[in-house]
Design a protein around this motif. Structure first.
Motif, PDB file in Angstrom:
ATOM      1  N   GLY A   1      11.281 -12.943  -5.480  1.00  0.00           N
ATOM      2  CA  GLY A   1      10.593 -12.993  -6.775  1.00  0.00           C
ATOM      3  C   GLY A   1       9.312 -13.795  -6.708  1.00  0.00           C
ATOM      4  N   LEU A   2       9.351 -14.950  -6.040  1.00  0.00           N
ATOM      5  CA  LEU A   2       8.142 -15.756  -5.889  1.00  0.00           C
ATOM      6  C   LEU A   2       7.054 -14.987  -5.149  1.00  0.00           C
ATOM      7  N   HIS A   3       7.440 -14.326  -4.064  1.00  0.00           N
ATOM      8  CA  HIS A   3       6.472 -13.578  -3.255  1.00  0.00           C
ATOM      9  C   HIS A   3       5.842 -12.439  -4.060  1.00  0.00           C
ATOM     10  N   ALA A   4       6.704 -11.650  -4.709  1.00  0.00           N
ATOM     11  CA  ALA A   4       6.200 -10.517  -5.484  1.00  0.00           C
ATOM     12  C   ALA A   4       5.347 -10.979  -6.651  1.00  0.00           C
ATOM     13  N   PHE A   5       5.753 -12.047  -7.325  1.00  0.00           N
ATOM     14  CA  PHE A   5       5.012 -12.558  -8.473  1.00  0.00           C
ATOM     15  C   PHE A   5       3.605 -12.977  -8.065  1.00  0.00           C
ATOM     16  N   ALA A   6       3.497 -13.682  -6.936  1.00  0.00           N
ATOM     17  CA  ALA A   6       2.190 -14.159  -6.494  1.00  0.00           C
ATOM     18  C   ALA A   6       1.278 -13.012  -6.076  1.00  0.00           C
ATOM     19  N   THR A   7       1.799 -12.082  -5.278  1.00  0.00           N
ATOM     20  CA  THR A   7       0.948 -10.991  -4.783  1.00  0.00           C
ATOM     21  C   THR A   7       0.564 -10.009  -5.877  1.00  0.00           C
ATOM     22  N   SER A   8       1.390  -9.898  -6.915  1.00  0.00           N
ATOM     23  CA  SER A   8       1.079  -8.944  -7.984  1.00  0.00           C
ATOM     24  C   SER A   8      -0.080  -9.414  -8.861  1.00  0.00           C
ATOM     25  N   ARG A   9      -0.472 -10.661  -8.735  1.00  0.00           N
ATOM     26  CA  ARG A   9      -1.504 -11.214  -9.602  1.00  0.00           C
ATOM     27  C   ARG A   9      -2.920 -11.057  -9.049  1.00  0.00           C
ATOM     28  N   VAL A  10      -3.066 -10.419  -7.893  1.00  0.00           N
ATOM     29  CA  VAL A  10      -4.395 -10.243  -7.299  1.00  0.00           C
ATOM     30  C   VAL A  10      -4.595  -8.781  -6.925  1.00  0.00           C
ATOM     31  N   PRO A  11      -5.858  -8.346  -6.782  1.00  0.00           N
ATOM     32  CA  PRO A  11      -6.128  -6.981  -6.336  1.00  0.00           C
ATOM     33  C   PRO A  11      -5.582  -6.739  -4.935  1.00  0.00           C
ATOM     34  N   ARG A  12      -5.405  -5.483  -4.574  1.00  0.00           N
ATOM     35  CA  ARG A  12      -4.796  -5.152  -3.287  1.00  0.00           C
ATOM     36  C   ARG A  12      -5.579  -5.693  -2.100  1.00  0.00           C
ATOM     37  N   GLU A  13      -6.896  -5.750  -2.217  1.00  0.00           N
ATOM     38  CA  GLU A  13      -7.681  -6.225  -1.073  1.00  0.00           C
ATOM     39  C   GLU A  13      -7.470  -7.713  -0.808  1.00  0.00           C
TER      40      GLU A  13
ATOM     41  N   GLU B   1       0.817  -1.218   0.000  1.00  0.00           N
ATOM     42  CA  GLU B   1       0.000   0.000   0.000  1.00  0.00           C
ATOM     43  C   GLU B   1       0.845   1.259   0.000  1.00  0.00           C
ATOM     44  N   LEU B   2       2.116   1.145   0.343  1.00  0.00           N
ATOM     45  CA  LEU B   2       2.982   2.316   0.431  1.00  0.00           C
ATOM     46  C   LEU B   2       3.679   2.634  -0.882  1.00  0.00           C
ATOM     47  N   VAL B   3       3.527   1.768  -1.896  1.00  0.00           N
ATOM     48  CA  VAL B   3       4.159   1.993  -3.194  1.00  0.00           C
ATOM     49  C   VAL B   3       3.140   1.733  -4.296  1.00  0.00           C
ATOM     50  N   PRO B   4       3.332   2.309  -5.482  1.00  0.00           N
ATOM     51  CA  PRO B   4       2.449   1.980  -6.609  1.00  0.00           C
ATOM     52  C   PRO B   4       2.757   0.582  -7.131  1.00  0.00           C
ATOM     53  N   PRO B   5       1.830  -0.004  -7.898  1.00  0.00           N
ATOM     54  CA  PRO B   5       2.025  -1.379  -8.374  1.00  0.00           C
ATOM     55  C   PRO B   5       3.324  -1.612  -9.122  1.00  0.00           C
ATOM     56  N   ARG B   6       3.785  -0.646  -9.886  1.00  0.00           N
ATOM     57  CA  ARG B   6       5.009  -0.859 -10.680  1.00  0.00           C
ATOM     58  C   ARG B   6       6.243  -1.031  -9.804  1.00  0.00           C
ATOM     59  N   ASP B   7       6.166  -0.567  -8.555  1.00  0.00           N
ATOM     60  CA  ASP B   7       7.313  -0.661  -7.646  1.00  0.00           C
ATOM     61  C   ASP B   7       7.171  -1.789  -6.633  1.00  0.00           C
ATOM     62  N   LEU B   8       6.213  -2.697  -6.853  1.00  0.00           N
ATOM     63  CA  LEU B   8       5.982  -3.766  -5.883  1.00  0.00           C
ATOM     64  C   LEU B   8       7.177  -4.720  -5.795  1.00  0.00           C
ATOM     65  N   HIS B   9       7.726  -5.106  -6.956  1.00  0.00           N
ATOM     66  CA  HIS B   9       8.885  -6.009  -6.920  1.00  0.00           C
ATOM     67  C   HIS B   9      10.047  -5.338  -6.202  1.00  0.00           C
ATOM     68  N   SER B  10      10.257  -4.064  -6.459  1.00  0.00           N
ATOM     69  CA  SER B  10      11.306  -3.326  -5.763  1.00  0.00           C
ATOM     70  C   SER B  10      11.056  -3.318  -4.264  1.00  0.00           C
ATOM     71  N   ALA B  11       9.797  -3.086  -3.854  1.00  0.00           N
ATOM     72  CA  ALA B  11       9.463  -3.043  -2.423  1.00  0.00           C
ATOM     73  C   ALA B  11       9.727  -4.380  -1.750  1.00  0.00           C
ATOM     74  N   MET B  12       9.324  -5.489  -2.405  1.00  0.00           N
ATOM     75  CA  MET B  12       9.522  -6.815  -1.824  1.00  0.00           C
ATOM     76  C   MET B  12      11.009  -7.163  -1.752  1.00  0.00           C
ATOM     77  N   SER B  13      11.756  -6.829  -2.806  1.00  0.00           N
ATOM     78  CA  SER B  13      13.186  -7.139  -2.815  1.00  0.00           C
ATOM     79  C   SER B  13      13.925  -6.327  -1.760  1.00  0.00           C
ATOM     80  N   LEU B  14      13.590  -5.041  -1.651  1.00  0.00           N
ATOM     81  CA  LEU B  14      14.251  -4.204  -0.656  1.00  0.00           C
ATOM     82  C   LEU B  14      13.859  -4.611   0.760  1.00  0.00           C
ATOM     83  N   ASN B  15      12.630  -5.115   0.934  1.00  0.00           N
ATOM     84  CA  ASN B  15      12.248  -5.624   2.250  1.00  0.00           C
ATOM     85  C   ASN B  15      13.093  -6.844   2.617  1.00  0.00           C
TER      86      ASN B  15
END
Length: 414
Positions: free
Chosen positions: A335-347, A138-152
């Motif tokens: 990568g696995l985590h980001a890939f899975a979460t990116s495939r569904v709506p935020r809710e 929720e703190l980043v836009p969708p395009r930066d989700l992989h970056s957020a997960m990797s940096l986490n």
């Protein structure tokens, strides 16, 4: 607070968002303390018992709750204000850390007590982690989700570098009780960071769904998406066959190389250094190769890298091996985590994240205990190398049966 501008390296784009950066820094401080506790208790249990089965068993207790509680944590995270929910979970972990610290200072610490606290801490972490991961999204836009997960993952592993080094110093100068004390204080950093962020307003309709309906909906969505289902199975096998290298570091350092806390800290820190190095470039690699292709490369190589690490003839070679293994593991799991979460709506992201945590924690708990128990009987190198080769065989079989799983663009709803 102005955002950083890092357009030249897409892996770091999440740092452009001030809320994410504040939480990242708070979590980093907390994880430094957590790794001080992890190393201290790993050395304590290994030296007290002399058995890999006990060391692996204590580690497993921290992850067993994820098998039962992860789906509940995901459903709860989608019902409440995630910032407040995470704050409650962090407070519980702070209290548990304080209890462990008091017992250590009063000389009442024992292996069974460490096991009980590990189990309770695992419950708190399991219920909190899906909300934390969804909050980051929720703190980043969708395009930066992989970056957020990797940096986490990078901050977790940066804590893995600094924490063990501090633990080795504190253990030598003051003992385990002071390392536990520092960990207790470190949780305050997360609470301060949470007070500095604001999240988008939640959908009031989400609270009308019952907990059980929320859990079953998350499972149904995952089962209905072939790629998410494949990610969950892949995560399970990585967790059970490869990831136990993390929990068995004290066994490798103490029982195989005849070293102690300093060697354990060195190996843990080298793994973290490899992971942080990978986190800096993984987003850029994902942009260049595609998420699916990068995951395929990381999955294929990790079995080989893991086997080579366990074959290390000296501590120095093992340190280099675990550096590469840590980098490979970060690329694959984030990568696995980001890939899975990116495939569904935020809710639904917290619920998908909770399923990922469930299979990761359950597979890791079973794997680290089983490999530890077998290592006591037939040798740690034979058991861990065999597990690594088995994982490689599974990946190669999947590549032959389903080449599409390792190539092609990612489809995302982000």
């Amino acid at each position: 607070m102005r955002a950083l501008r890092l357009p030249q390296l897409s892996s770091l784009r999440a740092f452009e968002h001030p809320g994410y950066l504040a939480v990242w820094l708070g979590a980093l401080i907390s994880n430094i303390g957590t790794w001080m506790e992890t190393v201290s208790m790993g050395v304590y249990v290994t030296q007290e018992t002399g058995r890999a089965e006990w060391t692996g068993g204590i580690v497993a207790l921290s992850f067993l709750p994820s098998v039962v509680l992860s789906p509940l944590g995901g459903a709860l995270a989608d019902r409440f204000d995630r910032r407040a929910y995470v704050a409650v979970g962090i407070t519980v972990q702070l209290v548990l850390a304080a209890v462990l610290t008091v017992l250590a200072f009063t000389g009442k610490l024992s292996v069974p007590i460490v096991g009980v606290v590990s189990l309770l801490n695992g419950c708190a972490s399991t219920l909190t982690n899906p909300a934390f991961s969804a909050m980051l999204a929720e703190l980043v836009p969708p395009r930066d989700l992989h970056s957020a997960m990797s940096l986490n993952s990078a901050q977790f592993n940066l804590g893995r570098i600094v924490g063990p080094l501090l633990a080795a110093l504190v253990l030598q100068m003051g003992g385990a009780s002071w390392a536990l004390f520092v960990n207790t204080l470190s949780f305050v950093a997360v609470l301060v960071a949470l007070s500095r962020v604001r999240l988008p307003a939640r959908d009031p309709e989400a609270k009308k769904e019952t907990l059980w309906a929320g859990i079953t909906r998350g499972i149904s969505v995952a089962r209905g998406d072939e790629d998410i289902w494949l990610v969950l199975w892949g995560t399970l096998f990585v967790a059970a066959l490869v990831a136990p290298f993390i929990g068995l570091v004290p066994v490798f350092a103490i029982n195989v190389f005849g070293q102690g806390a300093a060697a354990t800290s060195l190996l843990v820190a080298c793994q973290g250094a490899g992971a942080v190095t990978a986190a800096v470039v993984v987003g850029t690699l994902a942009d260049a190769l595609g998420h699916r292709r990068l995951l395929g490369l990381a999955a294929t190589s990790i079995g080989v890298v893991s086997a080579l690490y366990w074959l290390s003839p000296t501590l120095t070679v093992a340190a280099a091996g675990i550096f590469v293994l840590g980098a490979n593991y970060l690329m694959l799991m984030s990568g696995l985590h980001a890939f899975a979460t990116s495939r569904v709506p935020r809710e639904l992201q917290a619920r998908v994240s909770s399923l990922y945590s469930m299979v990761l924690g359950g597979g890791y708990a079973a794997g680290v205990w089983a490999l530890g128990a077998l290592a006591d009987r037939v040798g740690v190198r034979f058991v861990t190398i065999s597990a690594s080769v088995l994982f490689l065989a599974l990946v190669l079989t999947l590549r032959l049966l389903s080449p599409r799983s390792f190539a092609g663009p990612q489809t995302s709803q982000g």
